[in-house]
Design an enzyme around this catalytic site. Sequence first.
Site, short mmCIF file in Angstrom:
data_model
loop_
_atom_site.label_atom_id
_atom_site.label_comp_id
_atom_site.label_asym_id
_atom_site.label_seq_id
_atom_site.Cartn_x
_atom_site.Cartn_y
_atom_site.Cartn_z
N LEU A 14 -0.34 -14.23 -10.46
CA LEU A 14 -1.75 -13.82 -10.41
C LEU A 14 -2.19 -13.25 -11.75
O LEU A 14 -2.38 -12.06 -11.91
CB LEU A 14 -1.97 -12.80 -9.28
N HIS A 15 -2.34 -14.13 -12.74
CA HIS A 15 -2.87 -13.70 -14.04
C HIS A 15 -4.40 -13.65 -13.94
O HIS A 15 -4.95 -13.78 -12.85
CB HIS A 15 -2.37 -14.60 -15.18
N LEU A 16 -5.10 -13.47 -15.03
CA LEU A 16 -6.53 -13.18 -15.00
C LEU A 16 -7.39 -14.18 -14.23
O LEU A 16 -8.19 -13.79 -13.38
CB LEU A 16 -7.06 -13.02 -16.43
#
Length: 87
Positions: A14-16
């Site tokens: 769950l990156h940006l």
Amino acid sequence: MVSQKVIIKNPTGLHLRPAGILCKEAMKFKSLVTFTFRGNTANAKSVLSVLGACVKCGDEVEFICEGEDEEEALKALISAIESGLGE
């Protein structure tokens, strides 16, 4: 209150970008939307809270929805995660 566990499938976790998509989806609902990961609870409507959880690919998180539209919120979030959050 309803809850369900789901495995994060995004290769980079769950990156940006996927965190933003997750938050945008969660904000469509009036219910309180949180998730637990490694004993910590994060607000799914806050990008900083989602990023701060440091969720990686293959991690299992439990989404918890509480409120008047909790069933719809949980279904929409699980569906969004299983479809890869736009990736």
